[in-house]
Design a protein around this motif. Structure first.
Motif, PDB file in Angstrom:
ATOM      1  N   HIS A  88       0.834  -1.194   0.000  1.00  0.00           N
ATOM      2  CA  HIS A  88       0.000   0.000   0.000  1.00  0.00           C
ATOM      3  C   HIS A  88       0.873   1.251   0.000  1.00  0.00           C
ATOM      4  N   VAL A  89       0.443   2.241  -0.792  1.00  0.00           N
ATOM      5  CA  VAL A  89       1.227   3.466  -0.957  1.00  0.00           C
ATOM      6  C   VAL A  89       0.301   4.674  -0.878  1.00  0.00           C
ATOM      7  N   THR A  90       0.693   5.668  -0.114  1.00  0.00           N
ATOM      8  CA  THR A  90       0.021   6.966  -0.095  1.00  0.00           C
ATOM      9  C   THR A  90       1.087   8.038  -0.252  1.00  0.00           C
ATOM     10  N   GLY A  91       0.675   9.241  -0.594  1.00  0.00           N
ATOM     11  CA  GLY A  91       1.661  10.303  -0.742  1.00  0.00           C
ATOM     12  C   GLY A  91       1.059  11.585  -1.265  1.00  0.00           C
ATOM     13  N   PHE A  92       1.950  12.496  -1.631  1.00  0.00           N
ATOM     14  CA  PHE A  92       1.529  13.781  -2.169  1.00  0.00           C
ATOM     15  C   PHE A  92       2.607  14.314  -3.101  1.00  0.00           C
ATOM     16  N   VAL A 111      -2.929   7.936  -3.862  1.00  0.00           N
ATOM     17  CA  VAL A 111      -3.266   6.713  -3.133  1.00  0.00           C
ATOM     18  C   VAL A 111      -3.222   5.551  -4.116  1.00  0.00           C
ATOM     19  N   GLY A 112      -2.598   4.458  -3.725  1.00  0.00           N
ATOM     20  CA  GLY A 112      -2.557   3.308  -4.616  1.00  0.00           C
ATOM     21  C   GLY A 112      -1.774   2.169  -4.020  1.00  0.00           C
ATOM     22  N   ALA A 117       5.380  -4.057 -11.838  1.00  0.00           N
ATOM     23  CA  ALA A 117       6.063  -3.145 -12.757  1.00  0.00           C
ATOM     24  C   ALA A 117       6.499  -1.852 -12.086  1.00  0.00           C
ATOM     25  N   GLY A 118       5.946  -1.512 -10.921  1.00  0.00           N
ATOM     26  CA  GLY A 118       6.285  -0.252 -10.253  1.00  0.00           C
ATOM     27  C   GLY A 118       5.210   0.131  -9.266  1.00  0.00           C
ATOM     28  N   CYS A 119       4.432   1.182  -9.599  1.00  0.00           N
ATOM     29  CA  CYS A 119       3.333   1.635  -8.756  1.00  0.00           C
ATOM     30  C   CYS A 119       2.197   2.155  -9.625  1.00  0.00           C
ATOM     31  N   GLU A 120       0.982   2.029  -9.139  1.00  0.00           N
ATOM     32  CA  GLU A 120      -0.172   2.665  -9.744  1.00  0.00           C
ATOM     33  C   GLU A 120      -0.864   3.475  -8.661  1.00  0.00           C
ATOM     34  N   LEU A 121      -0.842   4.808  -8.826  1.00  0.00           N
ATOM     35  CA  LEU A 121      -1.371   5.718  -7.819  1.00  0.00           C
ATOM     36  C   LEU A 121      -2.437   6.604  -8.449  1.00  0.00           C
ATOM     37  N   PHE A 122      -3.446   6.946  -7.657  1.00  0.00           N
ATOM     38  CA  PHE A 122      -4.566   7.713  -8.177  1.00  0.00           C
ATOM     39  C   PHE A 122      -4.762   9.002  -7.379  1.00  0.00           C
ATOM     40  N   GLU A 123      -5.185  10.045  -8.112  1.00  0.00           N
ATOM     41  CA  GLU A 123      -5.636  11.266  -7.467  1.00  0.00           C
ATOM     42  C   GLU A 123      -7.142  11.181  -7.249  1.00  0.00           C
ATOM     43  N   GLY A 126      -9.457  10.722 -10.196  1.00  0.00           N
ATOM     44  CA  GLY A 126      -9.246   9.541 -11.010  1.00  0.00           C
ATOM     45  C   GLY A 126      -7.999   9.550 -11.852  1.00  0.00           C
ATOM     46  N   THR A 127      -7.291  10.648 -11.899  1.00  0.00           N
ATOM     47  CA  THR A 127      -6.054  10.717 -12.661  1.00  0.00           C
ATOM     48  C   THR A 127      -5.071   9.656 -12.168  1.00  0.00           C
ATOM     49  N   LEU A 128      -4.477   8.938 -13.085  1.00  0.00           N
ATOM     50  CA  LEU A 128      -3.580   7.827 -12.765  1.00  0.00           C
ATOM     51  C   LEU A 128      -2.127   8.232 -12.946  1.00  0.00           C
ATOM     52  N   TRP A 129      -1.331   7.953 -11.935  1.00  0.00           N
ATOM     53  CA  TRP A 129       0.123   8.053 -12.037  1.00  0.00           C
ATOM     54  C   TRP A 129       0.643   6.624 -12.179  1.00  0.00           C
ATOM     55  N   ARG A 130       1.013   6.254 -13.373  1.00  0.00           N
ATOM     56  CA  ARG A 130       1.536   4.910 -13.616  1.00  0.00           C
ATOM     57  C   ARG A 130       3.053   4.986 -13.666  1.00  0.00           C
TER      58      ARG A 130
END
Length: 312
Positions: A88-92, A111-112, A117-123, A126-130
């Motif tokens: 589990h990953v959270t951040g800013f 949050v993600g 492959a790495g990380c998948e985090l969402f704002e 719904g914007t995805l940081w892949r």
């Protein structure tokens, strides 16, 4: 004895460094890593927004598909702080100077989870940081907007790890120090009661904390026995010898003796040493959270410092 204790402590402290020298750091985070990593780098790309459909205003001439207008090139510096708790990953993130453009990055939360492959985090929108890399060394990938949002982004980011705090390791060392202190106090209380064999066993383990940081494993200490001999009778007012064996951390076997007088342990003798009283344990001060110098804060520090004083 003091010198041997210091040598044991130095060996303990230097063991991770020696292991690290033999095994190159690949930058990966352990699967159960708990802690924070601060990254700094940049981002660049393009954004578009929907044209206004408000009838009170003159319609916009949109050359883009789906009535998307205002395509802008955005970019600049960005600081990202991620908190890992296993998968589990959270951040800013916070944009730092640069040319962010009206529709560039500003600040937000993530949050993600970690992936193979790495990380998948969402704002929140719904914007995805892949991220194709999400470890100690770097955090890099692409920002992808979910379909239907007014703002659409096609942005790439690349950052490098600037600061890491392994809170999981710190917590484990603090817990180990507390358990160690509790064990030492319990052993001290055991010196005053029980059979001579039980008192000797407690004395050996207690004194071992002056030789080894973690002491000897009580499961690897044999049951104490009386040393045979004509003049070694268990009578009040007369000393008699007792001994036990133990398994060393390196797999070898060691022996330790002691002298019992009127049921009490008078001294403990390790191989090649004189029979001496119980020594104080090696002191251990658990680590504390160090100063991150602003890397983990919700600010641009330490990248953006105070403005320089004007020249006179």
């Amino acid at each position: 004895m003091v010198r041997s204790g210091l040598i044991a402590l130095l060996a303990l402290l230097m063991f991770p460094l020696a292991a690290a020298a033999q095994t190159p750091d690949d930058g990966k985070l352990d699967p159960d890593f708990e802690g924070q990593v601060a990254y700094f780098g940049n981002y660049t790309g393009k954004t578009t927004v929907l044209a206004s459909r408000d009838q009170r205003f003159q319609p916009q001439n949109c050359p883009y598909r789906d009535h998307r207008c205002y395509e802008q090139t955005v970019g600049g510096g960005v600081k990202v702080v991620l908190t890992f708790d296993g998968v589990h990953v959270t951040g800013f993130y916070i944009s730092v100077d640069g040319f962010i453009g009206p529709n560039g990055l500003s600040s937000g939360t993530l949050v993600g989870r970690r992936t193979e492959a790495g990380c998948e985090l969402f704002e929140a929108d719904g914007t995805l940081w892949r991220a194709s890399a999400c470890d100690k060394r770097e955090f890099l990938g692409q920002i992808i907007s979910v379909n239907g949002t007014p703002k659409q982004s096609d942005v790439k980011f690349g950052t490098v790890g600037m600061y890491i705090r392994d809170t999981g390791r710190i917590s484990k060392l603090i817990e180990e120090a507390e358990r160690r202190e509790g064990r030492i106090e319990w052993l001290r209380s055991r010196l005053g009661w029980g059979t001579p064999e039980e008192r000797f066993r407690a004395a050996v383990e207690l004194d071992s904390y002056s030789r080894y940081f973690r002491g000897i494993d009580p499961q690897r200490l044999s049951s104490p026995t009386q040393v045979p001999g004509r003049n070694n009778k268990r009578k009040d007012g007369k000393p008699w010898d007792i001994e036990a064996t133990y398994e060393r951390w390196n797999g070898g076997t060691g022996a330790v003796r002691g002298v019992i007088l009127n049921g009490e342990v008078q001294c403990v003798q390790w191989e090649g040493r004189e029979c001496e009283g119980i020594h104080p344990p090696i002191e251990f001060r658990p680590p504390t959270l160090d100063d991150d110098k602003g890397w983990l804060s919700r600010s641009t520090a330490p990248i953006a410092g105070p403005a320089p004083a004007p020249a006179k």
